[in-house]
Design a protein around this motif. Structure first.
Motif, PDB file in Angstrom:
ATOM      1  N   PRO A  51       0.788  -1.240   0.000  1.00 15.76           N
ATOM      2  CA  PRO A  51       0.000   0.000   0.000  1.00 15.76           C
ATOM      3  C   PRO A  51       0.821   1.291   0.000  1.00 15.76           C
ATOM      4  CG  PRO A  51      -0.085  -1.064   2.146  1.00 15.76           C
ATOM      5  CD  PRO A  51       0.633  -2.000   1.227  1.00 15.76           C
ATOM      6  N   ALA A  52       2.045   1.227   0.503  1.00 19.19           N
ATOM      7  CA  ALA A  52       2.892   2.418   0.546  1.00 19.19           C
ATOM      8  C   ALA A  52       4.327   1.977   0.808  1.00 19.19           C
ATOM      9  CB  ALA A  52       2.422   3.366   1.653  1.00 19.19           C
ATOM     10  N   PRO A  53       5.283   2.802   0.430  1.00 20.83           N
ATOM     11  CA  PRO A  53       6.680   2.456   0.703  1.00 20.83           C
ATOM     12  C   PRO A  53       6.882   2.190   2.203  1.00 20.83           C
ATOM     13  CG  PRO A  53       6.570   4.365  -0.747  1.00 20.83           C
ATOM     14  CD  PRO A  53       5.167   4.084  -0.267  1.00 20.83           C
ATOM     15  N   GLY A  54       7.589   1.141   2.501  1.00 21.01           N
ATOM     16  CA  GLY A  54       7.852   0.798   3.898  1.00 21.01           C
ATOM     17  C   GLY A  54       6.739   0.019   4.575  1.00 21.01           C
ATOM     18  N   LYS A  55       5.643  -0.230   3.864  1.00 21.08           N
ATOM     19  CA  LYS A  55       4.533  -1.015   4.413  1.00 21.08           C
ATOM     20  C   LYS A  55       4.613  -2.435   3.879  1.00 21.08           C
ATOM     21  CE  LYS A  55       2.698   2.485   6.524  1.00 21.08           C
ATOM     22  NZ  LYS A  55       2.666   2.554   7.974  1.00 21.08           N
ATOM     23  N   TRP A  56       4.008  -3.363   4.608  1.00 24.14           N
ATOM     24  CA  TRP A  56       4.021  -4.763   4.195  1.00 24.14           C
ATOM     25  C   TRP A  56       2.784  -5.098   3.387  1.00 24.14           C
ATOM     26  CZ3 TRP A  56       5.713  -8.423   8.734  1.00 24.14           C
ATOM     27  CH2 TRP A  56       7.053  -8.159   9.063  1.00 24.14           C
ATOM     28  N   SER A  57       2.970  -6.037   2.477  1.00 25.89           N
ATOM     29  CA  SER A  57       1.825  -6.566   1.732  1.00 25.89           C
ATOM     30  C   SER A  57       1.066  -7.554   2.612  1.00 25.89           C
ATOM     31  CB  SER A  57       2.317  -7.291   0.476  1.00 25.89           C
ATOM     32  OG  SER A  57       3.010  -8.490   0.844  1.00 25.89           O
ATOM     33  N   ILE A  58      -0.115  -7.943   2.156  1.00 27.30           N
ATOM     34  CA  ILE A  58      -0.892  -8.954   2.878  1.00 27.30           C
ATOM     35  C   ILE A  58      -0.098 -10.255   2.945  1.00 27.30           C
ATOM     36  CG2 ILE A  58      -2.968 -10.387   2.776  1.00 27.30           C
ATOM     37  CD1 ILE A  58      -4.397  -7.922   1.563  1.00 27.30           C
ATOM     38  N   ALA A  59       0.568 -10.613   1.858  1.00 27.57           N
ATOM     39  CA  ALA A  59       1.359 -11.846   1.835  1.00 27.57           C
ATOM     40  C   ALA A  59       2.499 -11.785   2.852  1.00 27.57           C
ATOM     41  CB  ALA A  59       1.916 -12.102   0.437  1.00 27.57           C
ATOM     42  N   GLN A  60       3.157 -10.647   2.972  1.00 27.09           N
ATOM     43  CA  GLN A  60       4.234 -10.504   3.954  1.00 27.09           C
ATOM     44  C   GLN A  60       3.688 -10.608   5.380  1.00 27.09           C
ATOM     45  OE1 GLN A  60       5.572  -6.780   2.166  1.00 27.09           O
ATOM     46  NE2 GLN A  60       7.654  -7.640   2.083  1.00 27.09           N
ATOM     47  N   ASN A  61       2.525  -9.982   5.628  1.00 31.47           N
ATOM     48  CA  ASN A  61       1.905 -10.081   6.949  1.00 31.47           C
ATOM     49  C   ASN A  61       1.540 -11.528   7.273  1.00 31.47           C
ATOM     50  OD1 ASN A  61       1.361  -7.416   8.419  1.00 31.47           O
ATOM     51  ND2 ASN A  61       0.862  -6.920   6.300  1.00 31.47           N
ATOM     52  N   ALA A  62       0.939 -12.203   6.309  1.00 26.94           N
ATOM     53  CA  ALA A  62       0.537 -13.600   6.527  1.00 26.94           C
ATOM     54  C   ALA A  62       1.760 -14.477   6.772  1.00 26.94           C
ATOM     55  CB  ALA A  62      -0.261 -14.110   5.336  1.00 26.94           C
ATOM     56  N   ASP A  63       2.827 -14.260   6.000  1.00 27.96           N
ATOM     57  CA  ASP A  63       4.052 -15.035   6.192  1.00 27.96           C
ATOM     58  C   ASP A  63       4.629 -14.784   7.578  1.00 27.96           C
ATOM     59  OD1 ASP A  63       6.213 -16.755   5.134  1.00 27.96           O
ATOM     60  OD2 ASP A  63       7.428 -14.931   5.312  1.00 27.96           O
ATOM     61  N   HIS A  64       4.622 -13.544   8.023  1.00 28.83           N
ATOM     62  CA  HIS A  64       5.125 -13.204   9.357  1.00 28.83           C
ATOM     63  C   HIS A  64       4.310 -13.921  10.438  1.00 28.83           C
ATOM     64  CE1 HIS A  64       6.862 -10.882  12.618  1.00 28.83           C
ATOM     65  NE2 HIS A  64       5.636 -10.611  13.020  1.00 28.83           N
ATOM     66  N   ILE A  65       3.003 -13.925  10.292  1.00 30.26           N
ATOM     67  CA  ILE A  65       2.147 -14.600  11.267  1.00 30.26           C
ATOM     68  C   ILE A  65       2.438 -16.095  11.287  1.00 30.26           C
ATOM     69  CG2 ILE A  65      -0.247 -15.258  11.791  1.00 30.26           C
ATOM     70  CD1 ILE A  65      -1.034 -12.418  10.794  1.00 30.26           C
ATOM     71  N   LEU A  66       2.580 -16.703  10.114  1.00 27.77           N
ATOM     72  CA  LEU A  66       2.873 -18.138  10.042  1.00 27.77           C
ATOM     73  C   LEU A  66       4.229 -18.475  10.652  1.00 27.77           C
ATOM     74  CD1 LEU A  66       1.498 -18.938   6.492  1.00 27.77           C
ATOM     75  CD2 LEU A  66       0.521 -19.645   8.679  1.00 27.77           C
ATOM     76  N   LEU A  67       5.243 -17.665  10.355  1.00 29.22           N
ATOM     77  CA  LEU A  67       6.562 -17.897  10.940  1.00 29.22           C
ATOM     78  C   LEU A  67       6.528 -17.726  12.455  1.00 29.22           C
ATOM     79  CD1 LEU A  67       8.865 -16.079   8.340  1.00 29.22           C
ATOM     80  CD2 LEU A  67       8.652 -18.550   8.715  1.00 29.22           C
ATOM     81  N   SER A  68       5.787 -16.718  12.926  1.00 30.36           N
ATOM     82  CA  SER A  68       5.657 -16.500  14.367  1.00 30.36           C
ATOM     83  C   SER A  68       4.950 -17.673  15.030  1.00 30.36           C
ATOM     84  CB  SER A  68       4.880 -15.208  14.654  1.00 30.36           C
ATOM     85  OG  SER A  68       5.579 -14.105  14.158  1.00 30.36           O
ATOM     86  N   GLU A  69       3.888 -18.148  14.400  1.00 28.55           N
ATOM     87  CA  GLU A  69       3.150 -19.280  14.964  1.00 28.55           C
ATOM     88  C   GLU A  69       4.061 -20.505  15.060  1.00 28.55           C
ATOM     89  OE1 GLU A  69      -0.806 -22.012  14.266  1.00 28.55           O
ATOM     90  OE2 GLU A  69      -0.008 -20.870  12.590  1.00 28.55           O
ATOM     91  N   ARG A  70       4.818 -20.773  14.013  1.00 29.72           N
ATOM     92  CA  ARG A  70       5.737 -21.931  14.025  1.00 29.72           C
ATOM     93  C   ARG A  70       6.762 -21.776  15.151  1.00 29.72           C
ATOM     94  NH1 ARG A  70       8.388 -22.033   8.892  1.00 29.72           N
ATOM     95  NH2 ARG A  70       6.381 -22.720   8.099  1.00 29.72           N
ATOM     96  N   PHE A  71       7.306 -20.565  15.294  1.00 26.53           N
ATOM     97  CA  PHE A  71       8.284 -20.296  16.346  1.00 26.53           C
ATOM     98  C   PHE A  71       7.664 -20.546  17.721  1.00 26.53           C
ATOM     99  CE2 PHE A  71       9.978 -17.311  19.475  1.00 26.53           C
ATOM    100  CZ  PHE A  71      11.311 -17.687  19.501  1.00 26.53           C
ATOM    101  N   TYR A  72       6.466 -19.983  17.948  1.00 24.70           N
ATOM    102  CA  TYR A  72       5.811 -20.137  19.242  1.00 24.70           C
ATOM    103  C   TYR A  72       5.437 -21.586  19.520  1.00 24.70           C
ATOM    104  CZ  TYR A  72       5.407 -15.058  19.681  1.00 24.70           C
ATOM    105  OH  TYR A  72       5.660 -13.724  19.793  1.00 24.70           O
ATOM    106  N   ARG A  73       4.961 -22.294  18.505  1.00 25.75           N
ATOM    107  CA  ARG A  73       4.624 -23.712  18.701  1.00 25.75           C
ATOM    108  C   ARG A  73       5.844 -24.508  19.154  1.00 25.75           C
ATOM    109  NH1 ARG A  73      -0.046 -26.227  16.310  1.00 25.75           N
ATOM    110  NH2 ARG A  73      -1.382 -24.662  15.373  1.00 25.75           N
ATOM    111  N   THR A  74       6.992 -24.218  18.547  1.00 28.62           N
ATOM    112  CA  THR A  74       8.226 -24.902  18.926  1.00 28.62           C
ATOM    113  C   THR A  74       8.567 -24.613  20.388  1.00 28.62           C
ATOM    114  OG1 THR A  74       9.059 -24.797  16.664  1.00 28.62           O
ATOM    115  CG2 THR A  74      10.691 -25.129  18.398  1.00 28.62           C
TER     116      THR A  74
END
Length: 112
Positions: free
Chosen positions: A64-87
């Motif tokens: 949406p703007a320079p320096g902002k994340w796309s929906i895909a980047q947000n979703a990837d971040h959430i998935l990586l965080s979930e995997r980290f927390y599950r571990t």
């Protein structure tokens, strides 16, 4: 969409905090609180999937703007965080079952 993903990320963080706290609380209400936390995580996960289901690749990749994340980047971040927390939660559960202290020492390298 992005606001929904931001809410989902906060909900995952909140779940992890409560879940870890539930591991070290007195035994009697622990199972009920744990079950409730897991149910909340499932609900958040479903809402997150509903929020991104049906998006085209172009929509998911839109920034949406320079320096902002796309929906895909947000979703990837959430998935990586979930995997980290599950571990980490899996490790904490194993430690608790073994009667060990339920504290993990993590470095920035572990989190990165």
């Amino acid at each position: 969409m992005t606001n929904d993903l931001k809410k989902a990320g906060h909900a995952v963080d909140s779940f992890v905090s409560r879940a870890v706290q539930n591991l070290v609380t007195p035994a009697s209400p622990k199972v009920a609180r744990w079950s409730q936390s897991v149910a909340e995580l499932r609900g958040v996960r479903m809402k997150t999937l509903e929020a991104i289901n049906g998006l085209s690749q172009e929509q998911a990749d839109y920034v949406p703007a320079p320096g902002k994340w796309s929906i895909a980047q947000n979703a990837d971040h959430i998935l990586l965080s979930e995997r980290f927390y599950r571990t980490q939660i899996t490790k904490l559960i194993a430690m608790a079952r073994e009667g060990r202290q339920t504290t993990l020492e993590l470095t920035f390298a572990d989190v990165n």
